[in-house]
Enzyme design. Structure first.
Site, PDB file in Angstrom:
ATOM      1  N   GLU A 220       0.849  -1.152  -0.081  1.00  0.00           N
ATOM      2  CA  GLU A 220       0.016   0.000   0.090  1.00  0.00           C
ATOM      3  C   GLU A 220       0.929   1.221  -0.015  1.00  0.00           C
ATOM      4  O   GLU A 220       0.485   2.364  -0.442  1.00  0.00           O
ATOM      5  CB  GLU A 220      -0.877   0.023   1.193  1.00  0.00           C
TER       6      GLU A 220
ATOM      7  N   ASP B 130       0.492   3.655  -3.300  1.00  0.00           N
ATOM      8  CA  ASP B 130       0.115   5.146  -3.025  1.00  0.00           C
ATOM      9  C   ASP B 130       1.150   6.181  -3.895  1.00  0.00           C
ATOM     10  O   ASP B 130       0.530   6.906  -4.484  1.00  0.00           O
ATOM     11  CB  ASP B 130       0.269   5.589  -1.621  1.00  0.00           C
TER      12      ASP B 130
ATOM     13  N   ASP C  43      -6.976   1.125   0.592  1.00  0.00           N
ATOM     14  CA  ASP C  43      -5.469   0.776   0.890  1.00  0.00           C
ATOM     15  C   ASP C  43      -5.156  -0.485   0.009  1.00  0.00           C
ATOM     16  O   ASP C  43      -4.111  -0.661  -0.543  1.00  0.00           O
ATOM     17  CB  ASP C  43      -5.369   0.355   2.236  1.00  0.00           C
TER      18      ASP C  43
ATOM     19  N   GLU D 134      -4.699   0.302  -3.602  1.00  0.00           N
ATOM     20  CA  GLU D 134      -3.312   0.780  -3.707  1.00  0.00           C
ATOM     21  C   GLU D 134      -2.313  -0.182  -3.592  1.00  0.00           C
ATOM     22  O   GLU D 134      -1.372  -0.184  -4.439  1.00  0.00           O
ATOM     23  CB  GLU D 134      -3.059   1.893  -2.545  1.00  0.00           C
TER      24      GLU D 134
END
Length: 237
Positions: free
Chosen positions: A42, A46, A115, A118
């Site tokens: 994650e 991102d 999350d 990502e």
């Protein structure tokens, strides 16, 4: 559903399956035998998502300035947007959670869903490269990316309210946090917007910014009703 089957659903290479399995494993599952969680993925995802969306917006909208591009990107990569995408992809159906997290509604929590998306982006990036990750992001978010600047302007209630208040009263509305509640990972905020001592609207959201936008939206709705009323002189507006 196996990781390989989920890869086929997402139209990504099946070689991504081991990392996809990790991307769908919430940290709570570590207490019940999972060897690793999606937290590191994650973290990487991102950044990869931010790069891809930034590049696409930069290319698609040559006449937008930095501020407009930043606001459009914030809309595309927001937790709300990614959670919606997660539901569309069926991520909520295949997440691996602990029984305790499941009982607390974790499978439907926007932060956990966002999350996971990502983390999936990172899985594709690591296993198949940036081009494949870019295609994956485009399939998920391309429609919104193409409309992002216009969508943001339409939903930027705070800016619209401020412009309205300046035009009518030459004053700037102020926002007050009334309360916040919930666990740190799942808070709810309530905000009011006022002009002087007069409360114009209240809003609730999963972040202060979201609550402020909702409060501004309510204030604008009240303003529109006041302007349409034959008794508009009775309103502050």
């Amino acid at each position: 559903m196996s990781p390989q089957e989920f890869c086929r659903r997402l139209e990504i290479p099946e070689e991504c399956a081991p990392l996809v399995e990790q991307a769908l494993t919430h940290r709570s599952a570590l207490a019940e035998g999972a060897r690793t969680s999606n937290e590191r993925l994650e973290f990487l995802g991102d950044a990869v998502l931010g790069l891809i969306v930034t590049e696409l917006l930069y290319t698609l909208f040559p006449h937008c300035d930095e501020g407009e591009l930043s606001r459009a990107r914030a809309l595309v990569v927001s937790r709300r947007t990614l959670a919606q995408v997660a539901r569309q992809l069926g991520v909520d159906q295949v997440l691996r959670l602990s029984a305790a997290e499941e009982a607390q509604g974790g499978r439907h929590r926007p932060s956990i869903l966002a999350d996971a998306v990502e983390a999936l982006i990172a899985a594709v990036y690591l296993q198949a490269g940036l081009d494949e990750a870019r295609q994956f992001v485009w399939r998920m978010l391309g429609d919104l990316i193409q409309r992002a600047p216009d969508v943001y302007r339409a939903h930027d209630y705070k800016s619209r309210l401020q412009e309205k208040m300046h035009a009518l009263w030459r004053q700037t509305p102020e926002y007050d946090l009334l309360y916040e509640m919930g666990a740190d990972h799942d808070k709810t905020f309530c905000v009011q917007v006022r002009l002087g001592d007069v409360v114009l609207g209240k809003g609730v959201g999963k972040s202060k910014k979201e609550a402020e936008q909702e409060a501004a939206r309510e204030a604008l709705a009240q303003l529109e009703r006041a302007e349409a009323s034959p008794h508009r002189h009775n309103f502050i507006f």
